[in-house]
Design an enzyme around this catalytic site. Sequence first.
Site, mmCIF file in Angstrom:
data_model
loop_
_atom_site.group_PDB
_atom_site.id
_atom_site.type_symbol
_atom_site.label_atom_id
_atom_site.label_comp_id
_atom_site.label_asym_id
_atom_site.label_seq_id
_atom_site.Cartn_x
_atom_site.Cartn_y
_atom_site.Cartn_z
ATOM 1 N N PHE A 97 0.847 -1.189 0.000
ATOM 2 C CA PHE A 97 0.000 0.000 0.000
ATOM 3 C C PHE A 97 0.892 1.252 0.000
ATOM 4 O O PHE A 97 2.016 1.238 0.529
ATOM 5 C CB PHE A 97 -0.918 -0.026 1.235
ATOM 6 C CG PHE A 97 -1.891 1.107 1.271
ATOM 7 C CD1 PHE A 97 -2.848 1.249 0.281
ATOM 8 C CD2 PHE A 97 -1.845 2.057 2.285
ATOM 9 C CE1 PHE A 97 -3.743 2.306 0.303
ATOM 10 C CE2 PHE A 97 -2.744 3.108 2.319
ATOM 11 C CZ PHE A 97 -3.687 3.231 1.327
ATOM 12 N N ASP A 168 6.545 -3.509 8.485
ATOM 13 C CA ASP A 168 5.192 -3.041 8.197
ATOM 14 C C ASP A 168 4.292 -4.266 8.344
ATOM 15 O O ASP A 168 4.182 -5.097 7.437
ATOM 16 C CB ASP A 168 5.091 -2.429 6.801
ATOM 17 C CG ASP A 168 3.717 -1.815 6.558
ATOM 18 O OD1 ASP A 168 2.776 -2.178 7.307
ATOM 19 O OD2 ASP A 168 3.568 -1.012 5.630
ATOM 20 N N HIS A 171 -0.690 -6.060 7.729
ATOM 21 C CA HIS A 171 -1.493 -7.236 7.333
ATOM 22 C C HIS A 171 -1.299 -8.407 8.287
ATOM 23 O O HIS A 171 -1.859 -9.470 8.050
ATOM 24 C CB HIS A 171 -1.067 -7.729 5.938
ATOM 25 C CG HIS A 171 -1.266 -6.732 4.843
ATOM 26 N ND1 HIS A 171 -0.905 -6.978 3.529
ATOM 27 C CD2 HIS A 171 -1.781 -5.494 4.839
ATOM 28 C CE1 HIS A 171 -1.184 -5.933 2.775
ATOM 29 N NE2 HIS A 171 -1.704 -5.007 3.551
ATOM 30 N N GLN A 194 -7.271 -0.141 10.433
ATOM 31 C CA GLN A 194 -8.229 0.425 9.470
ATOM 32 C C GLN A 194 -9.301 -0.640 9.152
ATOM 33 O O GLN A 194 -9.069 -1.838 9.366
ATOM 34 C CB GLN A 194 -7.417 0.886 8.235
ATOM 35 C CG GLN A 194 -8.179 1.321 7.032
ATOM 36 C CD GLN A 194 -8.404 0.179 6.072
ATOM 37 O OE1 GLN A 194 -7.733 -0.849 6.141
ATOM 38 N NE2 GLN A 194 -9.374 0.344 5.196
ATOM 39 N N LYS A 197 -8.814 -4.316 8.038
ATOM 40 C CA LYS A 197 -7.738 -5.102 8.634
ATOM 41 C C LYS A 197 -8.271 -6.222 9.544
ATOM 42 O O LYS A 197 -9.407 -6.183 10.002
ATOM 43 C CB LYS A 197 -6.793 -4.192 9.419
ATOM 44 C CG LYS A 197 -6.101 -3.154 8.547
ATOM 45 C CD LYS A 197 -5.289 -3.787 7.437
ATOM 46 C CE LYS A 197 -4.457 -2.806 6.636
ATOM 47 N NZ LYS A 197 -5.193 -1.777 5.901
ATOM 48 N N TYR A 233 1.942 21.569 29.671
ATOM 49 C CA TYR A 233 2.297 22.525 28.606
ATOM 50 C C TYR A 233 3.805 22.645 28.442
ATOM 51 O O TYR A 233 4.348 23.731 28.339
ATOM 52 C CB TYR A 233 1.659 23.891 28.884
ATOM 53 C CG TYR A 233 0.152 23.864 28.707
ATOM 54 C CD1 TYR A 233 -0.417 23.482 27.501
ATOM 55 C CD2 TYR A 233 -0.702 24.192 29.760
ATOM 56 C CE1 TYR A 233 -1.798 23.431 27.338
ATOM 57 C CE2 TYR A 233 -2.075 24.145 29.609
ATOM 58 C CZ TYR A 233 -2.625 23.762 28.389
ATOM 59 O OH TYR A 233 -3.978 23.707 28.233
ATOM 60 N N ARG A 243 -2.721 10.520 19.103
ATOM 61 C CA ARG A 243 -3.189 9.527 20.075
ATOM 62 C C ARG A 243 -4.473 8.834 19.605
ATOM 63 O O ARG A 243 -5.355 9.465 19.029
ATOM 64 C CB ARG A 243 -3.445 10.203 21.428
ATOM 65 C CG ARG A 243 -2.231 10.867 22.053
ATOM 66 C CD ARG A 243 -2.556 11.449 23.414
ATOM 67 N NE ARG A 243 -3.622 12.422 23.395
ATOM 68 C CZ ARG A 243 -3.450 13.746 23.371
ATOM 69 N NH1 ARG A 243 -2.231 14.259 23.366
ATOM 70 N NH2 ARG A 243 -4.482 14.567 23.362
HETATM 71 C C1 LIG Z 1 0.863 -2.654 3.974
HETATM 72 C C2 LIG Z 1 0.191 -1.456 4.579
HETATM 73 N N1 LIG Z 1 0.930 -0.546 5.242
HETATM 74 C C3 LIG Z 1 0.388 0.542 5.821
HETATM 75 C C4 LIG Z 1 -0.967 0.780 5.750
HETATM 76 C C5 LIG Z 1 -1.513 2.030 6.328
HETATM 77 O O1 LIG Z 1 -2.433 1.835 7.323
HETATM 78 P P1 LIG Z 1 -3.601 2.911 7.607
HETATM 79 O O2 LIG Z 1 -4.604 2.774 6.512
HETATM 80 O O3 LIG Z 1 -4.115 2.526 8.940
HETATM 81 O O4 LIG Z 1 -2.962 4.272 7.615
HETATM 82 C C6 LIG Z 1 -1.782 -0.152 5.092
HETATM 83 C C7 LIG Z 1 -3.247 0.066 5.070
HETATM 84 O O5 LIG Z 1 -4.017 -0.008 4.286
HETATM 85 C C8 LIG Z 1 -1.190 -1.286 4.477
HETATM 86 O O6 LIG Z 1 -1.936 -2.179 3.809
#
Ligand SMILES: Cc1ncc(COP(=O)(O)O)c(C=O)c1O
Length: 415
Positions: A97, A168, A171, A194, A197, A233, A243
């Site tokens: 992605f 990363d 997935h 997201q 997922k 602050y 967050r």
């Molecule tokens: C491989 C990969 N990395 C990063 C992301 C980014 O995640 P988000 O959509 O939560 O920003 C995704 C999401 O779709 C992804 O498939």
Amino acid sequence: MSQKLALLGGTPLRTRPFTAWPIFGNSDERRLLRTLRSGQWGKLDGPEVAEFERRFAARHGCRHGIGVVNGTVSLRLALMAAGIRAGDEVIVPPYTFYSTASAVIEANAVPVFADIDLDTFNLDPVAAAAAVTPRTRAIIPVHFAGQPADMTAFMRLAKRRDLVVIEDAAHAHGASFRNRPAGSLGHQGSFSFQSTKNLTSGEGGIITTNDGTLAERCRALHNCGRIPGGAWYEHHLLAGNYRLGELQGALLNSQLDRLETQTATRDRNGRYLAFRLARLPGVHPQKRPASCTRHSYHLFMVRLDGRIFGAPRAAVIQALQAEGIPCSGGYAMSLHHQPMFRHQAFGPYLPQARGKLDYRETHCPNSDLICREQGLWIEQRILLGPRADMDDIARAFAKVHEHHQALADWARKQP
Ligand SMILES: Cc1ncc(COP(=O)(O)O)c(C=O)c1O
């Protein structure tokens, strides 16, 4: 010969829907309502995100978890925490992605693409090693589709060339490599929550690590530059508010209770489906090395060689869809072909690289082949059904293959 293809006027093999996503019930409602009624909706007010961070990190073999707004921000903050500086190079795969590479640019660093392996669809360690230059500071292997990348090779390369490795794992919730959880294999891991997922709260992300210093930097970076013991602050570094909120934390806590069972189901069904489909000519399910001890199957992916199968991928996908099997071709282009890279539309980032970078010179033929001609995806939710659902998918592939000649003739006549 079985019934005519549904695409050509026959009866669809399946009309019943597959498992819908997301899955939720009373436990989610109870937990969300409790948080709603508590009035503690922000991460710094209530217990939910803190509890989720602890549980998720522990489940993924890590001492620290930092919940953030999404899996793009988690990648960027992980890079910043690792000390990536302007102009540093970060090696990424082109078959992933957008965020895997856009987060690098937003950290003011240069994404360098190295090709993927044609069988596992993961970043190829040999290609990654060849892409290392004196400016390389980090590698981001993606555990594509939920199958861990070759982390032994990447950690060895990182040690030799003094690089940071950020997994990363967007997935890869619950996946494991040589029985060690994804997210604990590199210096830091990045997950997304997201909507699509395997674990979701609509939006959300987390950074996992066993390194206390990196964790502390991530905490400051996601919380306006605050440090432990500092005043409200008092801001020590350029940072933002990234967050995760308590309502999302509550939902993630209740969803996390389902992760183990769901992951086991997907892994079992994925293995079975791969076994069934591998018998068909030209159908290559994602190859699973012995090092993959748990595949989280965010996607069930095959490489479909249309010349051997007897009909082009686009037509096969249409035929499968008509038979009642939801599927798609996935990414249509390798990341470096995206207009953003072609036109260097990097906003205020990488001013020093303008005119020097030319992504047209990047060659990743394996990724291009999968994007343009051969990739085929089935979503994770489909793998949550009973084995009979996998049988239907396998029968639909077999039916489409049986009629490949009629399908190829049909495809040739399409405008
Ligand atoms: C491989 C990969 N990395 C990063 C992301 C980014 O995640 P988000 O959509 O939560 O920003 C995704 C999401 O779709 C992804 O498939």
